[in-house]
Design a protein around this motif. Structure first.
Motif, mmCIF file in Angstrom:
data_model
loop_
_atom_site.group_PDB
_atom_site.id
_atom_site.type_symbol
_atom_site.label_atom_id
_atom_site.label_comp_id
_atom_site.label_asym_id
_atom_site.label_seq_id
_atom_site.Cartn_x
_atom_site.Cartn_y
_atom_site.Cartn_z
ATOM 1 N N ILE A 171 -10.188 6.961 -0.451
ATOM 2 C CA ILE A 171 -8.745 7.088 -0.270
ATOM 3 C C ILE A 171 -8.465 8.563 0.023
ATOM 4 N N PHE B 297 -0.121 3.343 -3.430
ATOM 5 C CA PHE B 297 -0.915 4.568 -3.416
ATOM 6 C C PHE B 297 -0.587 5.453 -4.609
ATOM 7 N N ALA C 211 0.834 -1.206 0.000
ATOM 8 C CA ALA C 211 0.000 0.000 0.000
ATOM 9 C C ALA C 211 0.867 1.253 0.000
ATOM 10 N N SER D 26 -8.428 1.132 -10.321
ATOM 11 C CA SER D 26 -8.049 0.246 -9.222
ATOM 12 C C SER D 26 -6.563 -0.070 -9.322
ATOM 13 N N MET E 89 -8.006 0.172 -1.528
ATOM 14 C CA MET E 89 -8.013 1.038 -2.705
ATOM 15 C C MET E 89 -8.897 0.469 -3.808
ATOM 16 N N VAL F 172 -2.697 5.219 -7.835
ATOM 17 C CA VAL F 172 -4.074 5.701 -7.965
ATOM 18 C C VAL F 172 -4.167 7.209 -7.766
ATOM 19 N N ALA G 181 -5.341 4.807 3.511
ATOM 20 C CA ALA G 181 -5.670 3.728 2.566
ATOM 21 C C ALA G 181 -4.681 2.612 2.872
ATOM 22 N N GLN H 263 -9.508 10.259 -3.447
ATOM 23 C CA GLN H 263 -9.883 9.362 -4.512
ATOM 24 C C GLN H 263 -10.870 8.357 -3.907
ATOM 25 N N GLN H 264 -11.752 7.733 -4.487
ATOM 26 C CA GLN H 264 -12.200 7.741 -5.852
ATOM 27 C C GLN H 264 -13.607 8.345 -5.882
#
Length: 534
Positions: free
Chosen positions: A380, A200, A196, A209, A363, A203, A357, A406-407
């Motif tokens: 996120i 990160f 992660a 994704s 995510m 994204v 996240a 995001q998202q």
């Protein structure tokens, strides 16, 4: 006096382009819709006594050559290093700090996986080796498909370094350009927290994704910058991102660039197949032999150019140019610093990027939710608190935070509008932070909300796309924005593009502006000495 060049939009790439053109002796006029230059890289007061970088919020990708040529440091720009790149709280109460040097990061990784700590030096070496290729290409004009022998020669020259790389390195390049972030990181690490920490970046500004093929490239795009000579580092511009563009404005005006604010362009004028100027929304016209657009391809070709002036095939293809980065942006005024459950006391972790996240699965769920309903149930969130290092942004003892989220779908399903949903989304984001830092909600004194629609209206970012267009393999290098019109030259004679919708893409880099100026000067056969080394 009639200028030689009109530049539509005075964002950082437009300012960079204007500087190089004016330095080469051309008369340049810039037309900026807003009352301030800088595009999305601006610092403004959003709550009484609180200032922050409104949209773009952190610096790394700004080209050292642009900094030096425009003498930005001599004009007062100061960029402070982050002590760590990222701080990632974990659901079990632990946390991961990434950055601060190899040994510190290895020690952090070892809390989760000894194997990951051992793998880190090789991973960094691999990533830096591939990033060096991007650094070399960033300030080069990509070959234009259909451009004849010159384009073929440029393609061979630019691709030569890749061809000369050992086969192991070529495999790394292929992986990063084609694989999903998860598939790529699974080949290196075993810990969910570690994956992660790197995933990160895949994204950021990417409505996708970490399982989406090609998302590994977005990860790579975010590490090819540097701060104060340290590759891959991120930093804070003292005074906010507007300090960069205000220094650029000074550099441009010293070269004689004329900058008109409050000058919204309604139409790029085309006569007999050639761009000849621009008409403003209130009717006045400005004419020049060259028009350079510092706006995204979709805004330029969908709204500023008469469809009758475009080749039908080009018009069809540009409508298919993907925009929409899934970004929701907030700035908040705080009465006090947040206290994260994983690390409640103040420290250097609050001067870093705070990533809410904890896993790639988190995510992925955020993206899946957004695709289904328009926004994530658990978004996120990246938080930066620049006032921890820059006390000019907030009253003493208080703070500002940037929330980059995001998202969030560029267009909501079922006919809903972001005008109706923006407050609910903002509340969701605050509640998300609250889960990791109890008491955060009560510390919020005021907030500025920028939904994808707000980003489009305010900054001209179609679909709220901070990159001016998706950074997918079909929209990179010689295909950005459209194959055959990727060398900063539009499909209409005299029309050029100098924004992030061209190579090398999004972020506060200055590279598209630099390269577009080079293309314009090449076409006028007055290539300045400043470009002969590039």
């Amino acid at each position: 006096m009639k200028p030689d060049v009109l530049i539509v939009g005075a964002g950082h790439n437009g300012l960079t382009c204007a500087f190089y053109l004016a330095k080469a002796g051309l008369k340049v006029r810039m037309l900026e819709r807003r009352g301030v230059v800088g595009g999305a890289a601006v610092t403004e007061e959003f709550y009484p006594g609180f200032r922050n970088s409104v949209a773009s919020y952190t610096v790394s990708l700004l080209q050292p050559r642009v900094i030096n040529d425009m003498a930005l440091h001599q004009r007062g720009l100061r960029i402070l290093d982050r002590p760590f790149s990222n701080f990632l709280p974990q659901p079990d109460g632990r946390y991961l700090l990434v950055g601060g040097g190899l040994e510190k990061t290895q020690a952090e990784f070892a809390k989760f996986s000894e194997a990951d700590a051992r793998a880190l030096p090789a991973y960094y070496a691999m990533l830096d080796g591939v990033a060096d290729v991007l650094r070399d290409l960033a300030l080069q004009i990509p070959p234009n498909a259909g451009g004849g022998p010159a384009a073929l020669l440029a393609a061979a020259k630019q691709g030569g370094r890749l061809a000369r790389m050992p086969i192991e390195k070529q495999r790394d390049v292929l992986d990063l350009f084609t694989k999903s972030a998860r598939a790529f990181l699974d080949g290196w690490f075993e810990s969910d927290a570690v994956k992660a920490g790197f995933g990160f970046d895949a994204v950021v500004g990417n409505y996708a994704s970490p399982d989406t093929p090609g998302s590994a490239y977005v990860l790579l795009h975010h590490v090819f910058g540097e701060v104060n000579g340290v590759k891959g580092a991120w930093g804070h511009a003292v005074g906010g991102m507007g300090a960069i563009t205000q220094a650029m404005r000074q550099a441009c005006e010293e070269q004689g660039v004329e900058i008109l604010t409050g000058a919204p362009v309604a139409r790029v004028l085309v006569e007999q197949g050639k761009a000849v100027g621009a008409r403003l929304e209130y009717g006045s016209e400005h004419r020049a032999a060259i028009v350079a657009a510092n706006v995204g391809p979709r805004l330029l070709y969908d709204r500023l150019i008469d469809p009758a002036d475009l080749d039908p095939d080009f018009a069809r293809r540009v409508k298919g140019f993907k925009v929409g980065s899934g970004t929701f942006r907030m700035n908040v005024a705080l009465s006090e610093l947040p206290r994260f459950t994983a690390k409640p006391e103040p420290g250097d972790h609050l001067k870093s990027g705070i990533i809410l996240a904890p896993t790639l699965d988190y995510m992925d769920r955020a993206f899946t939710d957004a695709r289904a309903t328009g926004m994530s149930k658990a978004p996120i969130v990246e938080m930066l608190i620049p006032s921890t290092v820059d006390d000019s942004l907030a009253p003493k003892g208080q703070h500002v935070a940037s929330l980059f989220c995001q998202q969030f779908a560029p267009v909501l399903p079922d006919g809903r509008s972001w005008d109706d949903e923006r407050e609910a989304a903002a509340n969701l984001i605050i509640a998300t932070v609250e889960q990791w830092a109890p008491g955060f909600t009560n510390s919020v004194l005021g907030r500025q909300i920028l939904s994808p629609l707000d980003l489009e209206r305010t900054f001209g970012l179609m679909g709220g796309d901070i990159m001016h267009g998706a950074m997918s393999l079909d929209q990179l290098w010689s295909a950005r924005p459209i194959l055959g019109n990727a060398a900063y030259r539009g499909p209409i004679a005299g029309l050029y593009m100098c924004g992030a919708g061209t190579h090398p893409g999004g972020g506060v880099t200055g590279a598209p502006g630099h390269n577009a100026a080079k293309a314009i000067l090449q076409d006028r056969s007055i290539l300045g000495r400043m470009f002969r080394r590039a």
